[in-house]
Scaffold this motif. Structure first.
Motif, PDB file in Angstrom:
ATOM      1  N   SER A 164       0.849  -1.231  -0.143  1.00 54.35           N
ATOM      2  CA  SER A 164       0.060   0.033   0.188  1.00 54.35           C
ATOM      3  C   SER A 164       0.782   1.013   0.107  1.00 54.35           C
ATOM      4  O   SER A 164       1.892   1.341   0.733  1.00 54.35           O
ATOM      5  CB  SER A 164      -1.073   0.105   1.434  1.00 54.35           C
ATOM      6  OG  SER A 164      -1.362   1.080   1.285  1.00 54.35           O
ATOM      7  N   ARG A 165       0.312   2.071  -0.512  1.00 51.85           N
ATOM      8  CA  ARG A 165       0.945   3.677  -0.567  1.00 51.85           C
ATOM      9  C   ARG A 165       0.896   4.278   0.642  1.00 51.85           C
ATOM     10  O   ARG A 165       1.816   5.153   0.948  1.00 51.85           O
ATOM     11  CB  ARG A 165       0.412   4.546  -1.787  1.00 51.85           C
ATOM     12  CG  ARG A 165      -0.885   5.052  -1.540  1.00 51.85           C
ATOM     13  CD  ARG A 165      -1.615   5.645  -2.627  1.00 51.85           C
ATOM     14  NE  ARG A 165      -0.971   6.932  -2.382  1.00 51.85           N
ATOM     15  CZ  ARG A 165      -1.686   8.188  -1.925  1.00 51.85           C
ATOM     16  NH1 ARG A 165      -2.619   7.748  -1.304  1.00 51.85           N
ATOM     17  NH2 ARG A 165      -1.162   9.284  -1.982  1.00 51.85           N
ATOM     18  N   SER A 166      -0.191   3.870   1.402  1.00 52.55           N
ATOM     19  CA  SER A 166      -0.304   4.932   2.543  1.00 52.55           C
ATOM     20  C   SER A 166       0.289   4.188   3.741  1.00 52.55           C
ATOM     21  O   SER A 166       0.911   5.202   4.498  1.00 52.55           O
ATOM     22  CB  SER A 166      -1.857   4.684   2.950  1.00 52.55           C
ATOM     23  OG  SER A 166      -2.382   3.480   3.158  1.00 52.55           O
ATOM     24  N   ASP A 167       0.674   2.884   4.009  1.00 53.98           N
ATOM     25  CA  ASP A 167       1.272   2.588   5.185  1.00 53.98           C
ATOM     26  C   ASP A 167       2.123   1.514   5.082  1.00 53.98           C
ATOM     27  O   ASP A 167       2.556   0.665   5.920  1.00 53.98           O
ATOM     28  CB  ASP A 167       0.341   2.269   6.517  1.00 53.98           C
ATOM     29  CG  ASP A 167      -0.640   1.087   5.950  1.00 53.98           C
ATOM     30  OD1 ASP A 167      -1.638   0.818   6.735  1.00 53.98           O
ATOM     31  OD2 ASP A 167      -0.552   0.650   4.867  1.00 53.98           O
TER      32      ASP A 167
ATOM     33  N   SER B   5      -5.870   2.250  -2.914  1.00 53.98           N
ATOM     34  CA  SER B   5      -5.602   1.400  -2.083  1.00 53.98           C
ATOM     35  C   SER B   5      -5.263   0.080  -2.650  1.00 53.98           C
ATOM     36  O   SER B   5      -5.782  -0.290  -3.819  1.00 53.98           O
ATOM     37  CB  SER B   5      -6.961   1.198  -1.146  1.00 53.98           C
ATOM     38  OG  SER B   5      -7.957   0.644  -1.479  1.00 53.98           O
TER      39      SER B   5
END
Length: 124
Positions: free
Chosen positions: A52-55, A102
């Motif tokens: 994932s890019r977010s976390d 996501s």
């Protein structure tokens, strides 16, 4: 121009290992969710893994869980897929794909950017 290039494929015996790399040009991979897909001859494309890019959370298909590891190197602008204990059923063309959403979305829709693929053959 946004581009993804896979490398690291090849021929390996069952039980062996390969490390695939997905390199980006024209954009920063750290800003994107990156997924690996594969397609065997005569079969549909299937999901392999995603980061994932977010976390940097990771998802693995059950068929590769415990054997494959996805990781990101932001300094090199690459995402790697370490593949251990390879099996003949892992044979196929492996593609990396990038999308600013996501992992769930990337793995269930058509990501924005794709590489050209790298062949992995597991055979004795």
């Amino acid at each position: 121009q946004l581009q993804l290039v896979e490398s690291g494929g090849g021929l390996v015996q069952p039980g062996g290992s390969l490390r695939l790399s997905c390199a980006a040009s024209g954009f920063t991979l750290g800003d994107y969710t990156i997924a690996w897909f594969r397609q065997a001859p005569g079969k549909e494309r299937e999901r392999v893994s995603c980061i994932s890019r977010s976390d940097d959370s990771r998802i693995y298909d059950d068929s590769v869980k415990g054997r494959f590891t996805i990781s990101r190197d932001n300094n090199k602008n690459t995402v790697s897929l370490q593949m251990n204990n390879l099996k003949p059923e892992d044979t196929g063309v492996y593609y990396c794909a990038a999308d600013p959403t996501s992992c769930i979305t990337v793995l269930t829709t058509y990501p924005d950017y794709w590489g050209q693929g790298t062949q992995v053959t597991v055979s004795s």
